[in-house]
Each structure stands twice: as C-alpha cells, then as structure tokens.
Design an enzyme around this catalytic site. Structure first.
Site, PDB file in Angstrom:
ATOM      1  N   GLU A  43       6.655  10.546   1.685  1.00  0.00           N
ATOM      2  CA  GLU A  43       5.935   9.380   0.913  1.00  0.00           C
ATOM      3  C   GLU A  43       6.021   9.416  -0.609  1.00  0.00           C
ATOM      4  OE1 GLU A  43       5.363   7.148   2.676  1.00  0.00           O
ATOM      5  OE2 GLU A  43       5.152   7.652   4.650  1.00  0.00           O
ATOM      6  N   GLN A  48       9.674   6.289  -5.026  1.00  0.00           N
ATOM      7  CA  GLN A  48      10.541   5.571  -6.276  1.00  0.00           C
ATOM      8  C   GLN A  48      12.013   5.603  -5.898  1.00  0.00           C
ATOM      9  OE1 GLN A  48       8.599   8.785  -7.836  1.00  0.00           O
ATOM     10  NE2 GLN A  48      10.516   9.982  -7.939  1.00  0.00           N
ATOM     11  N   TYR A 123      -2.199   4.598  -1.333  1.00  0.00           N
ATOM     12  CA  TYR A 123      -0.985   4.455  -0.546  1.00  0.00           C
ATOM     13  C   TYR A 123      -0.536   5.849   0.260  1.00  0.00           C
ATOM     14  CZ  TYR A 123       3.588   4.312   1.308  1.00  0.00           C
ATOM     15  OH  TYR A 123       4.575   4.508   2.014  1.00  0.00           O
ATOM     16  N   ASP A 141       2.371  -1.167   0.892  1.00  0.00           N
ATOM     17  CA  ASP A 141       3.599  -1.030   0.099  1.00  0.00           C
ATOM     18  C   ASP A 141       4.236  -2.469  -0.272  1.00  0.00           C
ATOM     19  OD1 ASP A 141       5.145  -1.263   2.233  1.00  0.00           O
ATOM     20  OD2 ASP A 141       5.960   0.794   1.823  1.00  0.00           O
ATOM     21  N   CYS A 190      13.123  -7.826   7.914  1.00  0.00           N
ATOM     22  CA  CYS A 190      12.431  -8.784   6.843  1.00  0.00           C
ATOM     23  C   CYS A 190      12.848  -8.352   5.294  1.00  0.00           C
ATOM     24  CB  CYS A 190      10.789  -8.606   7.210  1.00  0.00           C
ATOM     25  SG  CYS A 190      10.107 -10.123   6.348  1.00  0.00           S
ATOM     26  N   CYS A 197      15.633 -13.181  10.956  1.00  0.00           N
ATOM     27  CA  CYS A 197      14.763 -13.813  11.697  1.00  0.00           C
ATOM     28  C   CYS A 197      14.865 -13.756  12.934  1.00  0.00           C
ATOM     29  CB  CYS A 197      14.429 -15.035  11.024  1.00  0.00           C
ATOM     30  SG  CYS A 197      13.560 -15.137   9.379  1.00  0.00           S
ATOM     31  N   CYS A 200      13.496 -10.681  14.541  1.00  0.00           N
ATOM     32  CA  CYS A 200      12.301 -10.235  14.242  1.00  0.00           C
ATOM     33  C   CYS A 200      11.419 -10.566  15.354  1.00  0.00           C
ATOM     34  CB  CYS A 200      11.875 -11.131  12.950  1.00  0.00           C
ATOM     35  SG  CYS A 200       9.981 -10.588  12.315  1.00  0.00           S
ATOM     36  N   CYS A 206       5.440 -16.518  12.735  1.00  0.00           N
ATOM     37  CA  CYS A 206       5.691 -16.371  11.095  1.00  0.00           C
ATOM     38  C   CYS A 206       5.653 -17.801  10.630  1.00  0.00           C
ATOM     39  CB  CYS A 206       7.018 -15.552  11.016  1.00  0.00           C
ATOM     40  SG  CYS A 206       7.484 -15.449   9.296  1.00  0.00           S
TER      41      CYS A 206
END
Ligand code: ADE
Length: 343
Positions: A43, A48, A123, A141, A190, A197, A200, A206
């Site tokens: 994590e 980054q 986070y 995030d 996404c 889509c 999804c 949505c």
C-alpha cells in the site's frame, strides 16, 4: 441509487471481484487475514506507483526484506537502496522507522494501532486493517473516488463525501474484498478516459452511465502549477565510481547524487557551473547532455558535465540514487567517447 439498493449492489460488486479480481503478489493468505507486512509495504508503494511497476518494486523490496524484523534490522542506507526508483524517500524512511517500532512492540491488529505508526495515514491504516485484520474500514483513494463519483453522478466529490459514500457501501462481512473490489474496478473497468461500462457490475445503478457521459465524472481537479527547476551537475569519475554528495534542499533532498547546483533566479547555466566547479575544486572537461525528470509539482532539467579533479569518489552501485541521477549517469556511457579519447 438509494440506500435500499446497497445490499444488491454489494452482492454484484463482490461477485464480480470473486470472478475478475486481479491476482497480485501481496494478495497472499485468506481473505481478511492477509500478511499485514506485505499489505502494508504494497500500500505504501502503490501510493506513488502504478500496479504494473509497483509489482516489480514490491518483489524487489520483499526479496531484500522478507519480514518486519528483517526490515527493522537493516541499515537505512540498504532500505533506501531497495526503494530506489520508487520516489518519495520519506516513505522508505518511515517504513524503516515503523518496522523498528513493530519489532519492539509487535505488529498492530487494529486500525488505531496502525494509524499510530510513523508514516501511516488514514488510507494505509484502513487498507491494512481491512485486508489483514478484517476490520470494517473503507479506503478512499483516487480509484474509489472516481467509481463513487460516477455511481452517484457527483461531479465535485469532496474527500468527506467520498469517505461517507465508501463507508455506507462497505460490506461489513467482507470489508477487505469490498475495498479491493472498488480498487480493481477503478483500475480495470471504471478507468479515467474510456470506462468499459459494458463490463461493469454496477452499471444498472450508475448515474453517470445513465447520463451517457461517464468519463466526464468527476470534473478534473485544478492542479497546482508545475515549477520548472534548472540545474547543472558534474560527473567526476565514471558511471561506476564518482563523486557523490548528499542532496539538501529542493532537489531530491536527502538522497545521494551527483554534485549539483540549482540555477538561481536569472543565473546563467555557465555561472552555476562555475560555482559548482569552484565548490568542488574541479575542472570542467565538457558537456555530456541534458536529462529531465518530472515529479508531481516539479520538472527538473539537469545539464550534466564531465570533469576532473575534486574530492574522493564513491561506488555508485552502493548508493541509493534517484531516477534523475540514473538518467544522468546513463549519459556517461553514451557520450564519454566524444569527450575523453581512449587511452
Ligand atoms: N492500489 C492500491 N492498493 C491496492 C491493492 N491492494 N490492490 C490493487 N490496487 C491497489
């Protein structure tokens, strides 16, 4: 999308994750009981770095330091070396400090315990608590933000709004899977520019998909201006042994690198180079070339010169160098023949 839709939506999301979730090297161990060390390191790395690159760095770091104890026992220079290329070296220093705390006091088993460690923010604590401790904590995030903004049709999601939507969506019986399902959905379906889509699992709820232009959610953030930094560097030695200095100030502070001077306001490159050579007691032999490196808020343009004289050389391979320095050293191999005639 209303609160009464949440149970069906969670079921669809988790069924998709069970079918299509990614196999990643830190996803080891039973759901909700993953190895906390691997989860934590991954994590911190992935904050980054994209997953594709992060995977490689993760394997390298885990090979060097397979356990919390191994990390705690290592000298900081070795940790920085294993972190090479991952940017933000303060994160590597915090990993090392936190490993020291865990070696003495044990590995935390709760969100609050993780949050108290150096460098562990909300986070990371939520990710480790949910994935490794089974605690119901929702992560927030960039991927989660995008998925939830589209699901609810929110163009300007604030951090508090995203956290509230993520908290209400979290399945308390499978919090880790729910968090990783949103991360994977955001990373593979996404996606920012051309969301898929048709694939999804959340499409029927949505709002952005129903409005017909899901890619326009959320509205782009206004970014802080990127500062241009120009600097000169002097390579005294070669790509194996060269004069290295610990950087201080705005240019990759704290790491080792080629001796460098940042051009002051209105200063010419020639003047900065003279200043650099005088400081080192060295003579400039010629220009090797220019390299650039972009960070979040800065773009560095570094002109690299070769020279002779100056202080003692160090072994380049043993130091933790930034990517900017690796690019600068690569110029040596390309250009040295044009500067120094073979003996
Ligand atoms: N990005 C950040 N953390 C992640 C994780 N645990 N799985 C996939 N992508 C991620």
């Amino acid at each position: 999308m209303t609160l009464s839709d949440l149970p069906a939506l969670r079921t669809a999301l988790l069924a998709w994750f069970d079918r299509a979730g990614r196999a990643l090297p830190w996803r080891v161990g039973p759901e909700g009981r993953r190895d906390p060390y691997r989860v934590w390191v991954s994590e911190v790395l992935l904050q980054q770095t994209q997953v594709a690159r992060g995977r490689m760095y993760f394997e390298r770091f885990l090979e060097a330091f397979p356990t919390v104890q191994a990390l705690a026992d290592a000298p900081i220079e070795a940790v920085l070396k294993a972190w090479e290329g991952c940017g933000y070296y303060a994160r590597a220093r915090n990993l090392h400090r936190a490993a020291g705390v865990m070696a003495r006091e044990g590995v935390p088993t709760t969100y609050d315990g993780w949050r108290a460690l150096p460098g562990v923010g909300p986070y990371t604590a939520a990710a480790v608590a949910s994935l490794a401790c089974g605690e119901a904590r929702a992560v927030n995030d960039g991927n989660v933000r995008r998925v939830l903004a589209r699901l609810h049709g929110e163009r300007q999601p604030t951090a508090a709004w995203v956290q509230a939507r993520a908290d209400e969506l979290l399945d308390p019986t499978r919090p880790g899977a729910c968090n990783e399902a949103l991360m994977d959905l955001g990373a593979t379906v996404c996606i920012p520019k051309a969301p898929k889509c048709g694939e999804c699992p959340l499409r029927r709820w949505c709002v952005a998909c129903q409005l017909g232009d899901p890619a326009s959610f959320p509205a782009p953030k206004v970014r802080a201006a990127v500062r241009e930094v120009r600097a000169v560097a002097l390579l005294l030695g070669d790509a194996q042994e060269a004069v290295l200095e610990r950087r201080a100030g705005s240019l990759l502070g704290g790491l080792m690198g080629l001796p460098t001077e940042v051009l002051e306001e209105g200063e010419s490159e020639g003047d900065a180079l003279t200043r650099l050579a005088a400081r080192l007691g060295a003579t400039v032999a010629g220009e090797l070339g220019t390299v650039t490196h972009s960070m979040t808020h800065r773009r560095v343009t570094l002109t690299v010169y070769a020279g002779v004289g100056g202080p003692a050389r160090s072994r380049v391979t043993e130091a933790a160098l930034s990517r900017l320095d690796h690019k600068a050293l690569a110029l040596w191999e390309q250009r040295r023949a044009s500067l120094f005639a073979p003996a």
